[in-house]
Enzyme design. Structure first.
Site, PDB file in Angstrom:
ATOM      1  N   SER A 157       0.834  -1.202   0.000  1.00  0.00           N
ATOM      2  CA  SER A 157       0.000   0.000   0.000  1.00  0.00           C
ATOM      3  C   SER A 157       0.873   1.259   0.000  1.00  0.00           C
ATOM      4  O   SER A 157       1.735   1.407  -0.865  1.00  0.00           O
ATOM      5  CB  SER A 157      -0.936  -0.060   1.223  1.00  0.00           C
ATOM      6  OG  SER A 157      -1.930   0.906   1.129  1.00  0.00           O
ATOM      7  N   ASP A 322      -8.948  -6.421  -4.249  1.00  0.00           N
ATOM      8  CA  ASP A 322      -8.531  -5.122  -3.718  1.00  0.00           C
ATOM      9  C   ASP A 322      -9.172  -4.030  -4.570  1.00  0.00           C
ATOM     10  O   ASP A 322      -8.829  -3.851  -5.732  1.00  0.00           O
ATOM     11  CB  ASP A 322      -7.003  -5.027  -3.775  1.00  0.00           C
ATOM     12  CG  ASP A 322      -6.461  -3.722  -3.202  1.00  0.00           C
ATOM     13  OD1 ASP A 322      -7.258  -2.819  -2.891  1.00  0.00           O
ATOM     14  OD2 ASP A 322      -5.231  -3.616  -3.075  1.00  0.00           O
ATOM     15  N   HIS A 355      -8.147  -5.058   0.036  1.00  0.00           N
ATOM     16  CA  HIS A 355      -6.834  -4.422   0.167  1.00  0.00           C
ATOM     17  C   HIS A 355      -5.998  -5.037   1.299  1.00  0.00           C
ATOM     18  O   HIS A 355      -4.791  -5.200   1.184  1.00  0.00           O
ATOM     19  CB  HIS A 355      -7.045  -2.925   0.420  1.00  0.00           C
ATOM     20  CG  HIS A 355      -5.790  -2.116   0.415  1.00  0.00           C
ATOM     21  ND1 HIS A 355      -4.939  -2.069  -0.664  1.00  0.00           N
ATOM     22  CD2 HIS A 355      -5.231  -1.324   1.363  1.00  0.00           C
ATOM     23  CE1 HIS A 355      -3.911  -1.271  -0.378  1.00  0.00           C
ATOM     24  NE2 HIS A 355      -4.069  -0.811   0.843  1.00  0.00           N
TER      25      HIS A 355
END
Lengths: 382, 201
Positions: A157, A322, A355
């Site tokens: 991320s 995600d 995610h």
């Protein structure tokens, strides 16, 4: 946790604080005259300092990536599933460095630290930091630790953005960049979510323009709301459905607006816990760093051109469900790397958790990540 | 050394940038990297194969030729584009051939020959879909959906203006045999074609 630590844990770890007294110039034009970074390390640095791996944290992460601070600690570090003996980032082979970024609220200099000039917390005066600033500070940390070249810089991320930025800013100081569940820039939708989170915080009446420290309060409700909206975007519809469905806390509808569905009380609980441990000004800063990140910006939006300086090899991983940074964002990055003739490997991992999947071990994720890191270890003789 | 690898190796120059479509477990790319100093990528969709490539240090990208195409690769961005034992598994082999010669100066293609005598014989005698070492599947679970013969392939190349620079024929175990060289469409099981655009060198 149980009385004995799991065999594949790095065990009890103690954070270290590194002080820097040479000013660091930041992208916003301001400088910090002095600052400190809180760091954890796992494993041993080898003789030629070639086996070091840097772990970059995501939005609400920090230095505590693996192991336990005490035998009483209930949960291990945030990426314990991937860091430890025999895990993808194998601490029997690698020396792993994880830090709390500048602007953070877990010991590194940030808005809740004292400003030496005023002897009061920085609060809203803390400069806006960017991914580039973090990478710069991490390079200074590497100097301090005697690490000229990382075997790999790894992150998921927002951490993946730092790994990518490393490859562009210090091309000769890393051999591999591992960019997981990340993106080369935020979409309007991503920025919109961040804005909702920031509005929730700044409109809390306890926020006091970021000066809540002076009032002895914290904008708890705002932080809680910010985390709730964030949390929703980190999960997938399917994983939420599986965990909570439409389950009610009691049997029947109450025709009111208290938390009646399990998912509501879960979000409230998560939000409340978060509001007790995270600093509101840091949340504003971290989401802004996300918004600003765009290495292609200085190259007319052409990421391939931005990539030309990179010399390392890349591993890019995305997750099928995600939707915060969906696989096509990773593919965009991969395609730019291909166009810039960089060495890159890419896999889209089929996982149901949205995610957050990058924090959860699944067989394919673990084996691909391990296979790649094993090869990195062999390359550096670790 | 497997004769097919040896044949392909001889067509790759040191420093060549290659793309391997359907690279499997990366054996060929790994070999070309080590033996010929080639660079490049493999494309693959099988998760286990992708992991094996990563372990070997072969740059591999998860990409499905049928659904994602090859638009992410620029014209003339490779010296050679390889496709071994995958042409018969894609939906539009004709389009993939065009793409290969768009991205690369040269293409190397291998595929099983559906006109091999044992397959002809099997179908003629038993009336069942043939199976062989090169085609070890049942009709209902085979990934090979576009089977052709050497003659078919060469007809397609003629129609598309693709020049065949070389053709080598081996058996199902990738062995060279003089008989297969003599009557390739009847006796050859796998062919290795080296192709280029009509105006290519």
């Amino acid at each position: 946790m149980s009385d004995s630590l799991p065999a594949d844990s790095v065990g009890i770890v103690t954070p270290q604080t590194y002080r820097f007294d040479t000013p660091i110039d930041l992208a916003c034009g301001q400088a910090l005259d002095s600052y400190q970074l809180v760091v954890e390390t796992y494993g041993e640095l080898n003789e030629d300092a070639s086996n070091a791996v840097l772990i970059c944290h995501a939005l609400s992460g920090h230095h505590h990536a693996a192991g336990y601070h005490s035998a009483e600690e209930r949960k291990p570090g945030w990426w314990d599933s991937c860091i430890g003996p025999g895990k993808p980032i194998d601490t029997d082979r690698f020396f792993v460095v994880s830090l709390n970024n500048l602007g953070g609220c877990h010991g590194s200099t940030g808005p809740n630290s004292n400003n030496p000039k005023t002897d009061k917390p920085y609060g809203p005066e803390f400069p806006v930091v960017t991914v580039q600033d973090w990478v710069k500070s991490q390079a200074l940390l590497a100097d301090r630790l005697g690490i000229q070249c990382w075997a790999a810089v790894v992150g998921g991320s927002l951490g993946g953005m730092q790994a990518l930025q490393w490859s562009l800013d210090y091309p000769d100081r890393l051999r591999h960049a591992v960019v997981i569940a990340s993106t080369p820039r935020l979409t309007a939708q991503n920025i919109a979510f961040n804005e909702v989170a920031r509005q929730a915080i700044t409109s809390d009446q306890e926020f006091h323009g970021g000066r809540y420290y002076d009032h002895g309060v914290i904008p708890r409700r705002g932080l809680m709301l910010a985390r709730m909206v964030g949390h929703i975007t980190y999960l997938s519809d399917a994983s939420m459905g599986e965990k909570f469905g439409r389950e009610l806390r009691d049997q029947a509808y109450k025709f009111g607006f208290d938390a009646e569905f399990q998912v509501e009380s879960y979000l409230r609980y998560q939000g409340e816990r978060f509001s007790e441990t995270f600093d509101a000004n840091t949340y504003l800063l971290m989401t802004r760093a996300l918004d600003y990140f765009d290495p292609a910006h200085d190259f007319g939006g052409d990421l391939a051109r931005a990539m030309t300086t990179a010399q390392c090899e890349f591993l890019v991983l995305s997750f099928s469900t995600d939707w915060r940074f969906n696989p096509s964002r990773s593919e965009e990055m991969v395609n730019a790397m291909i166009a810039a003739r960089k060495r890159v490997s890419y896999a889209e991992i089929d996982a149901p958790w949205g995610h957050d999947a990058f924090l959860i071990p699944t067989p394919r994720y673990t084996s691909a990540f391990s296979a790649y890191m094993d090869r990195v270890a062999r390359e550096v003789g670790a | 050394m497997r004769p097919d690898l040896e044949i392909i190796q001889n067509w790759i120059q040191p420093g060549h940038h290659v793309l391997d479509l359907g690279c499997g477990d990366g054996t060929l790319l790994d070999f070309l990297q080590r033996e010929r100093g080639a660079s490049g990528f493999g494309l693959e969709i099988n998760p286990d194969h992708i992991t094996t490539c990563m372990a070997k240090g072969v740059a591999v990208i998860e990409q499905n030729l049928d659904t994602q195409g090859l638009d992410n690769f620029d014209d003339n961005s490779f010296d050679v584009v390889l496709m071994t034992q995958a042409l018969q598994a894609v939906r539009r082999p004709d389009k993939v051939l065009d793409e290969m010669l768009r991205m690369g100066r040269e293409g190397i293609v291998t595929f099983p020959n559906f006109a091999h005598w044992r397959l002809r014989w099997g179908l003629a005698l038993s009336g069942r879909m043939p199976e062989s070492e090169a085609l070890p599947y049942k009709w209902y679970n085979t990934p090979n959906i576009r089977l052709c013969t050497f003659k078919d392939f060469e007809a397609l190349c003629r129609q598309k203006g693709i020049r065949i620079k070389s053709r080598r024929v081996v058996d199902g175990k990738h062995q060279n045999s003089w008989l297969a060289r003599l009557w390739p469409n009847l006796l050859g099981e796998i062919a290795i074609y080296r192709i280029t655009r009509e105006n290519g060198t």
